[in-house]
Enzyme design. Sequence first.
Site, mmCIF file in Angstrom:
data_model
loop_
_atom_site.group_PDB
_atom_site.id
_atom_site.type_symbol
_atom_site.label_atom_id
_atom_site.label_comp_id
_atom_site.label_asym_id
_atom_site.label_seq_id
_atom_site.Cartn_x
_atom_site.Cartn_y
_atom_site.Cartn_z
ATOM 1 N N LYS A 93 0.834 -1.201 0.000
ATOM 2 C CA LYS A 93 0.000 0.000 0.000
ATOM 3 C C LYS A 93 0.879 1.266 0.000
ATOM 4 O O LYS A 93 2.096 1.178 0.206
ATOM 5 C CB LYS A 93 -0.926 -0.030 1.221
ATOM 6 N N GLU A 130 -9.676 -10.218 -7.759
ATOM 7 C CA GLU A 130 -8.682 -9.149 -7.663
ATOM 8 C C GLU A 130 -7.607 -9.276 -8.748
ATOM 9 O O GLU A 130 -7.165 -8.275 -9.314
ATOM 10 C CB GLU A 130 -8.077 -9.131 -6.257
ATOM 11 N N TYR A 178 -12.353 -2.257 -3.316
ATOM 12 C CA TYR A 178 -12.902 -2.280 -1.957
ATOM 13 C C TYR A 178 -14.431 -2.275 -1.940
ATOM 14 O O TYR A 178 -15.040 -1.828 -0.967
ATOM 15 C CB TYR A 178 -12.361 -1.100 -1.152
ATOM 16 N N ASN A 224 -1.785 -0.122 7.145
ATOM 17 C CA ASN A 224 -1.274 -1.435 7.560
ATOM 18 C C ASN A 224 -0.439 -2.110 6.480
ATOM 19 O O ASN A 224 -0.384 -3.330 6.385
ATOM 20 C CB ASN A 224 -2.421 -2.327 8.062
ATOM 21 N N HIS A 242 -1.866 -5.324 1.352
ATOM 22 C CA HIS A 242 -3.152 -5.983 1.103
ATOM 23 C C HIS A 242 -2.883 -7.383 0.559
ATOM 24 O O HIS A 242 -1.937 -7.579 -0.201
ATOM 25 C CB HIS A 242 -3.976 -5.215 0.067
HETATM 26 P P1 IDP Z 1 -7.712 -7.016 5.335
HETATM 27 O O1 IDP Z 1 -6.958 -5.921 4.572
HETATM 28 O O2 IDP Z 1 -6.861 -7.591 6.433
HETATM 29 O O3 IDP Z 1 -8.304 -8.050 4.430
HETATM 30 P P2 IDP Z 1 -10.392 -5.865 5.619
HETATM 31 O O4 IDP Z 1 -11.306 -6.121 6.742
HETATM 32 O O5 IDP Z 1 -10.723 -6.449 4.274
HETATM 33 O O6 IDP Z 1 -8.917 -6.294 6.077
HETATM 34 O O7 IDP Z 1 -10.278 -4.283 5.463
HETATM 35 C C1 IDP Z 1 -9.668 -3.704 4.342
HETATM 36 C C2 IDP Z 1 -8.780 -2.574 4.785
HETATM 37 O O8 IDP Z 1 -9.588 -1.544 5.316
HETATM 38 C C3 IDP Z 1 -7.808 -2.922 5.920
HETATM 39 O O9 IDP Z 1 -6.610 -3.485 5.440
HETATM 40 C C4 IDP Z 1 -7.564 -1.577 6.568
HETATM 41 O O10 IDP Z 1 -6.518 -0.872 5.922
HETATM 42 C C5 IDP Z 1 -8.867 -0.845 6.323
HETATM 43 N N1 IDP Z 1 -9.680 -0.839 7.547
HETATM 44 C C6 IDP Z 1 -10.312 -1.872 8.119
HETATM 45 N N2 IDP Z 1 -10.971 -1.497 9.224
HETATM 46 C C7 IDP Z 1 -10.726 -0.161 9.334
HETATM 47 C C8 IDP Z 1 -11.140 0.822 10.285
HETATM 48 O O11 IDP Z 1 -11.867 0.549 11.258
HETATM 49 N N3 IDP Z 1 -10.675 2.094 10.055
HETATM 50 C C9 IDP Z 1 -9.880 2.433 8.989
HETATM 51 N N4 IDP Z 1 -9.475 1.524 8.090
HETATM 52 C C10 IDP Z 1 -9.899 0.259 8.266
#
Ligand code: IDP
Length: 148
Positions: free
Chosen positions: A9, A126, A49, A112, A115
């Site tokens: 990312k 994807e 997304y 984080n 992805h």
């Molecule tokens: P993943 O990336 O581990 O699959 P997902 O639940 O699919 O997690 O969420 C996608 C992305 O959305 C996460 O990687 C994170 O960057 C972002 N995200 C998830 N929850 C939150 C939140 O509560 N606040 C801000 N960003 C979030």
Amino acid sequence: MERTFLMVKPDGVQRGLIGEIVSRFEKKGFKLIAAKLMTVSRELAEAHYAEHREKPFFEELVGFITSGPVFAMIWEGENVISVARQMMGKTNPADAAPGTIRGDYGISVGMNIIHGSDSPESAEREIKLWFREQDQISYEKTIDRWIY
Ligand code: IDP
């Protein structure tokens, strides 16, 4: 053989973590099938997304992923989808174990680092969304017989 879509990312690119992340998957024994440094359009971000469209953080997510270049990749290997998820660590870096990418390099859930597709269905979707068929390279590696 299974394939997955992984993406460094914008925060990971800015922090100089492309090489480190590619290196982890290479050393594990997975095979790189495609890779590109690119900026993400709003249209692609929203499609990628789509499952989070109704979430309160959707705008933040789309804004973040379009804020700078990302490094998109396809990796191949046995169980690569679930193993890559383990190597990434939990979504919230605060819960991600040390030794995982998010556990070692991340602090906040919004930034984080990486992805990765979370199921065979999302990997298929994807990969199609991010890469053209002709940019996916199928090849043999002689080392494979020491991995499988
Ligand atoms: P993943 O990336 O581990 O699959 P997902 O639940 O699919 O997690 O969420 C996608 C992305 O959305 C996460 O990687 C994170 O960057 C972002 N995200 C998830 N929850 C939150 C939140 O509560 N606040 C801000 N960003 C979030």
